[in-house]
Design an enzyme around this catalytic site. Structure first.
Site, PDB file in Angstrom:
ATOM      1  N   ASP A  14      -5.063  -3.063   4.831  1.00  0.00           N
ATOM      2  CA  ASP A  14      -5.556  -2.778   6.223  1.00  0.00           C
ATOM      3  C   ASP A  14      -6.878  -2.791   6.380  1.00  0.00           C
ATOM      4  OD1 ASP A  14      -6.011  -0.765   4.217  1.00  0.00           O
ATOM      5  OD2 ASP A  14      -4.529   0.468   5.019  1.00  0.00           O
TER       6      ASP A  14
ATOM      7  N   ASP B  63      -9.549  -5.754   2.249  1.00  0.00           N
ATOM      8  CA  ASP B  63      -8.318  -6.167   1.951  1.00  0.00           C
ATOM      9  C   ASP B  63      -7.963  -7.555   2.329  1.00  0.00           C
ATOM     10  OD1 ASP B  63      -7.684  -3.957   0.762  1.00  0.00           O
ATOM     11  OD2 ASP B  63      -6.546  -3.325   2.540  1.00  0.00           O
TER      12      ASP B  63
ATOM     13  N   ASP C 125       0.884  -1.239   0.106  1.00  0.00           N
ATOM     14  CA  ASP C 125      -0.152  -0.064   0.083  1.00  0.00           C
ATOM     15  C   ASP C 125       0.957   1.246  -0.124  1.00  0.00           C
ATOM     16  OD1 ASP C 125      -2.289  -1.295   0.144  1.00  0.00           O
ATOM     17  OD2 ASP C 125      -2.554  -1.169   2.353  1.00  0.00           O
TER      18      ASP C 125
HETATM   19  P1  ATP Z   1      -3.484   2.990   0.064  1.00  0.00           P
HETATM   20  O1  ATP Z   1      -4.407   2.175  -0.574  1.00  0.00           O
HETATM   21  O2  ATP Z   1      -2.051   3.180  -0.451  1.00  0.00           O
HETATM   22  O3  ATP Z   1      -3.486   3.165   1.501  1.00  0.00           O
HETATM   23  P2  ATP Z   1      -4.992   5.357   0.040  1.00  0.00           P
HETATM   24  O4  ATP Z   1      -4.993   5.703   1.441  1.00  0.00           O
HETATM   25  O5  ATP Z   1      -4.674   6.423  -0.720  1.00  0.00           O
HETATM   26  O6  ATP Z   1      -4.029   4.520  -0.457  1.00  0.00           O
HETATM   27  P3  ATP Z   1      -7.966   5.036   0.126  1.00  0.00           P
HETATM   28  O7  ATP Z   1      -7.417   5.137   1.750  1.00  0.00           O
HETATM   29  O8  ATP Z   1      -8.619   3.839  -0.269  1.00  0.00           O
HETATM   30  O9  ATP Z   1      -6.617   4.675  -0.397  1.00  0.00           O
HETATM   31  O10 ATP Z   1      -8.163   6.270  -0.519  1.00  0.00           O
HETATM   32  C1  ATP Z   1      -8.582   6.415  -1.572  1.00  0.00           C
HETATM   33  C2  ATP Z   1      -8.973   7.823  -1.906  1.00  0.00           C
HETATM   34  O11 ATP Z   1     -10.278   7.933  -1.282  1.00  0.00           O
HETATM   35  C3  ATP Z   1      -8.211   8.778  -1.728  1.00  0.00           C
HETATM   36  O12 ATP Z   1      -7.216   9.309  -2.727  1.00  0.00           O
HETATM   37  C4  ATP Z   1      -9.028   9.987  -1.296  1.00  0.00           C
HETATM   38  O13 ATP Z   1      -9.480  10.724  -2.380  1.00  0.00           O
HETATM   39  C5  ATP Z   1     -10.439   9.343  -0.824  1.00  0.00           C
HETATM   40  N1  ATP Z   1     -10.302   9.290   0.716  1.00  0.00           N
HETATM   41  C6  ATP Z   1      -9.194   9.064   1.573  1.00  0.00           C
HETATM   42  N2  ATP Z   1      -9.752   9.111   2.690  1.00  0.00           N
HETATM   43  C7  ATP Z   1     -10.925   9.451   2.645  1.00  0.00           C
HETATM   44  C8  ATP Z   1     -11.713   9.981   3.868  1.00  0.00           C
HETATM   45  N3  ATP Z   1     -11.551   9.820   5.157  1.00  0.00           N
HETATM   46  N4  ATP Z   1     -12.875  10.434   3.488  1.00  0.00           N
HETATM   47  C9  ATP Z   1     -13.157  10.676   2.192  1.00  0.00           C
HETATM   48  N5  ATP Z   1     -12.597  10.369   1.132  1.00  0.00           N
HETATM   49  C10 ATP Z   1     -11.314   9.817   1.409  1.00  0.00           C
END
Ligand code: ATP
Length: 943
Positions: free
Chosen positions: A658, A662, A332
């Protein structure tokens, strides 16, 4: 189910419930009251089946068939008048048992400690604040928060549910998740599956969030009632351990067969039957590597302890072996490759770019448009954006005492440093950064929530990539949404443009997406914000109803710096022939920018998006998989396809995860890795490795340890087996040549105890060779004797046997002898065998030759060898021990012979190895061509 005034838990109202359990439905129990209840009620644990008791473990050491035969033979020899012999052999058997016991006891203890490390925790509200406690410390009355991916930590009565669904298959057998409610259900007799306002220990939250009060803990829970039925035994044995067990059986048969030949040959050549029988049994006991499984367990367990120090917690022992074979690590991005310390640095509101100043979590900073400060209060778009950022948020921003103290510091620099470090965020760092942003505009979540109380939440999920809240305000209602901009724009019908709400035309949408792209190119993580008023008659039950026809407000871009140690870890992976792949939910351009910065994405490496993946079938994906280094905007289900595709291509895949979704990919991976900090219980349970610090570098450390452990196991297998081959052969050759016994039974048993015990264990904790991470990953199908180990065992064993025999013959002055001359020659043979093994143990440290390693590097080994040498000298020179071990003191001339004979095997083989490896190196350089598309190949291994 417990009944209060004739009512079951599920029938009670929130107030009735709180008063029945003596708790407060808002602030929970006080910490003191919780501690008191814990003392009274005991821990919230299902009583486990007891492991082996130490006494049983000790007794088990003597159950081995050959040990029993030896004990029987000894008793007979005692009865026949060989009292001293009998007592010594018994003493050796007991000592051997004690050693075996300590080895196994230590192994069991470390395994138990490991299990405790991965014990679950629970989020509870005590004394008004949220604390995370070990689940076993929960007591009735505790207020517990649940979110998707949590294992329900006790039996709960829910008092709040936001789209919460719980899968209760473990309890009811029903695999379809139950949608949970919070209202009382007025029906006294309800089957478990219908008590929709209850959550049960051990079940799994698949979606949404909830709050509940603990009504029952430990064995009193519904799960406790059936605990005996469901206690699963986790697989504790590794494939290697199983293979070694099988090998052990073959070796037993081999050793026994050779022993029989030795005994028969001895008897045929006129040796006394009883003497040969005892020698044969002793030889069998010595030659059977009974210590092997325990030492493998210790090497694994100690290696696992070292991994814990490097922040990787092993949940399933077999993964330790697989770690060394990993050829791809899929990681990730957020929090694993990056720091997960977000700061909003740029906004885009109503067609304008704004830069945000300030550092860390301190909510102090400015909004600058072309370098000129903009007041949030007087800017409608900015005000709206920060409002949504704070309302559509579950994090908390707080300042601890350090921060307040900082105000009193003398110098500005001192104050600044302390103040920013005094602010901290509880909850999702993305949301924390948004609270800091709101703070800079003068807004805070508590003050805004007082004006806009939350009615309902549609929690964030990795599939939708957005979150919404329904809030009420002055009699009306409002939907506030934030999420991935490229997806959010499709839910918007209007846009707040230069202060006015206007239809969201194609042109304006393109402008928004261009602004999003520009931020992503600068490696910013971008979120979009939208809202709308809800009409009075409108229903907002589902996300689909709520998140529609929204007014788009703007974008916020935040930095999330890479973790510094990750740069080196990625280089290390490349040198070790391991490919690093980034898999992220984040935007393609952001992901690509960060992957380039980190060195993950080589020239010519490809980036695929979730949409690309969805449009491909498995065959197409397989064709590309080896060239793809970044997967962006993926959903959790894509992860499973990626793992499977890489596995089809023959890779051993490590995959991090996480969120609850997943878990299937983490489970399917060869090494499933869960995040210790941000990971959900469900993912942790599916994983074989948990990262205490969520850090990519810890995965690489674990791989390194995994490789080291495997090599150490090979080292002591080599040592033990070669020693045993030597022991058997010296007796075997002597009997074939019709010679007297070169070693008496007690000497054989002594050799077994002293040389196989401590030195072998010390090899199990040996330091890794310096080029361990510059070799290609080992194939998962590799035989433990591969890479010439089998040859090394046999060649060293034969040489040790022959040299010992030679020393015996030379001292005896021929092939026959008896009396004092025989005892002298046996003492020389005994000393030669012991010394040859103690020299050979250093040879085993290297896959090349003894000259390749620093001699005193492994202090345990040096100590173990020194103590074995001292014991050898004691047996030879302490007078009372001489009749027991049938020895005489050796002269200097004897020692010269002993040293030469004992040194020859290692010396000869060392020279052979050096010569062989230089020849092989020449051949490989001629034949192997280096490099590949990503430069991701390790140098060939020279051995
Ligand atoms: P990884 O999978 O590497 O951990 P990530 O944390 O960016 O990456 P997600 O957490 O699934 O992946 O987030 C994907 C997208 O969702 C982000 O790019 C963001 O635009 C949106 N996002 C992330 N967190 C939030 C939140 N708390 N509320 C609303 N939208 C969110």
């Amino acid at each position: 189910m417990t009944v209060v005034e004739g009512k079951a838990w599920h029938q009670l109202t929130e107030n009735e419930l709180a008063s029945a359990l003596g708790t407060d439905a808002k602030g929970g129990l006080s910490p003191e009251e919780a501690a008191r209840r814990l003392r009274d009620r005991g821990p919230n644990e299902l009583s486990e089946r007891q492991g082996e008791s130490p006494i049983k473990l000790f007794i088990n050491q003597f159950k081995d068939f050959m040990v029993l035969v030896l004990a029987g033979a000894t008793v007979i020899s005692g009865l026949l008048g060989e009292m001293l012999d009998a007592l010594t052999i018994i003493a050796i058997i007991v000592l051997n048992g004690v050693l075996g016991f300590f080895q196994e006891y230590r192994a069991e203890k470390s395994l138990k400690a490991l299990k405790e490390l991965s014990a679950p925790s629970a989020k509870t509200i005590r004394g008004g604040s949220m604390v995370v406690v070990p689940a076993k410390e929960l007591v009735p009355g505790d207020l517990v928060l649940l979110e998707s991916g949590d294992r329900v930590p006790a039996d709960l009565r829910l008092i709040e549910s936001n789209q919460c669904t719980i899968e209760e298959a473990a309890l009811t057998g029903e695999s379809v998740p139950v949608v949970k409610t919070a209202a009382p259900i007025d029906s006294p007799e309800l089957p478990l599956g219908d008590r929709k306002n209850c959550g049960y220990l051990g079940t799994m939250v698949t979606r949404g969030t909830a709050k509940g009060i603990v009504v029952m803990t430990g064995m009193g829970t519904e799960m406790g009632k059936i605990a005996g039925l469901i206690q699963q035994t986790e697989e504790a044995e590794t494939p290697l351990q199983r293979r070694l067990e099988q090998l052990g059986k073959i070796l037993i048969v081999l050793a026994l067969a050779l022993t029989v030949v030795v005994v028969l040959a001895g008897v045929l050549h006129g040796q006394p039957v009883y003497g040969m029988f005892l020698a044969g049994v002793s030889l069998a006991v010595a030659a059977i590597p009974e210590g092997l499984p325990a030492i493998v367990t210790i090497a694994l367990a100690l290696g696992v302890q070292r991994m814990i120090k490097r922040r990787a917690i092993v949940r399933k022992l077999p993964s330790v072996e697989t770690l060394g074979c990993a050829s791809v690590i899929c990681s990730d991005k957020t929090g694993t490759l990056t720091q997960n310390k977000m700061t909003v640095t740029r906004l885009w509101v109503g067609g304008r770019r704004l830069d945000v100043t300030g550092e860390g979590y301190e909510p102090i900073g400015q909004f600058l448009a072309n370098g000129r400060a903009v007041e949030a209060k007087s800017d409608a778009g900015l005000r709206r954006l920060t409002q949504i950022a704070a309302l559509c948020n579950n994090a908390e921003l707080a300042q601890d005492e350090r921060g307040e103290d900082a105000r009193k510091k003398k110098t500005a620099k001192e104050s600044e440093a302390a103040a920013s470090s005094g602010w901290n965020v509880k909850g999702d760092p993305t949301e924390g950064a948004l609270l800091v942003l709101a703070g800079k505009s003068g807004a805070s979540r508590p003050s805004l929530e007082a004006l806009y109380p939350r009615v309902k939440e549609f929690p964030f999920d990795a599939e939708r990539k957005r979150m919404s809240v329904l809030v009420s305000h002055q009699g009306g209602k409002l939907i506030c949404t934030k999420g991935a901009p490229d997806l959010l724009v499709d839910r918007c019908a209007y846009v707040l443009w230069e202060g006015n709400v206007v239809p969201f035309t194609g042109t304006l949408k393109t402008k928004v997406l261009q602004a999003n792209e520009a931020m992503a190119q600068d490696a910013l993580r971008v979120l979009g914000f939208a809202y709308r008023d809800v009409r009075s008659h409108e229903s907002c039950e589902s996300e689909d109803q709520a998140e529609n026809g929204l007014i788009f407000v703007g974008l916020a871009g935040m930095i999330d710096p890479p973790r510094r140690e990750v740069f080196d870890a990625i280089v290390k992976c490349r040198q070790a022939g391991i490919k690093t792949v980034m898999i992220t939910g984040d935007h393609r351009t952001t992901a690509e920018a960060i992957a380039r910065e980190l060195g993950i994405l080589p020239k010519g490496g490809r980036v695929l998006s979730g949409a690309d993946l969805s449009a491909m079938d498995d065959g197409e994906l397989d064709k590309l998989a080896d060239d793809v280094y970044v997967y962006a905007r993926v959903s959790p289900e894509h992860k499973l396809r990626i793992v499977q595709s890489l596995q089809r291509k023959g890779h051993v895949v490590a995959m991090t995860g996480d969120g609850v979704n997943d878990a299937p990919a983490v489970k399917a991976a060869d090494i499933g890795i869960a995040m210790g900090i941000t990971g959900t219980d469900v993912t942790k349970e599916a994983s074989s490795l948990v990262l205490a610090d969520d850090n990519f570098a810890s995965i690489v450390a674990a791989v390194e340890e995994g490789r080291g452990i495997y090599e150490n196991i090979r080292k002591f297998i080599r040592y033990l087996l070669a020693s045993n081959v030597g022991e058997i052969l010296v007796m075997f050759f002597a009997m074939l040549l019709a010679m007297p016994l070169p070693l008496v039974p007690i000497q054989i048993l002594w050799v077994n105890l002293v040389t196989d015990g401590l030195p072998a264990m010390a090899l199990g904790v040996d330091q890794a060779e310096s080029d361990l991470m510059r070799q290609k990953p080992r194939s998962a199908k590799e035989n433990i004797f591969a890479r010439r180990l089998g040859w090394k065992i046999i060649s060293r064993g034969v040489l040790i046997g022959l040299c010992t025999l030679a020393a015996f013959v030379l001292t005896l002055g021929g092939l026959k002898g008896e009396g004092a001359q025989l005892v002298h020659a046996q003492s020389v043979a005994f000393a030669t065998l012991v010394l040859a093994q103690l020299i050979h143990v250093f040879d085993c440290r290297s896959s090349r030759s003894i000259f390749h390693r620093r001699f005193f590097e492994n202090k345990f080994l040096v100590l173990a060898v020194l103590s074995s040498l001292l014991l050898l000298l004691a047996v030879l020179y302490v007078e009372p021990l001489q009749p027991v071990f049938k020895t005489v003191p050796l002269t200097l001339r004897d020692w010269a012979l002993v040293f030469v004979a004992a040194g020859i095997p290692t010396f000869l083989m060392g020279i052979g190895s050096v010569w062989g490896s230089s020849r092989r190196r020449r051949r490989t350089t001629n034949r192997i061509s280096y490099g590949s598309s990503g430069g991701n190949r390790a140098r060939p291994i020279a051995r």
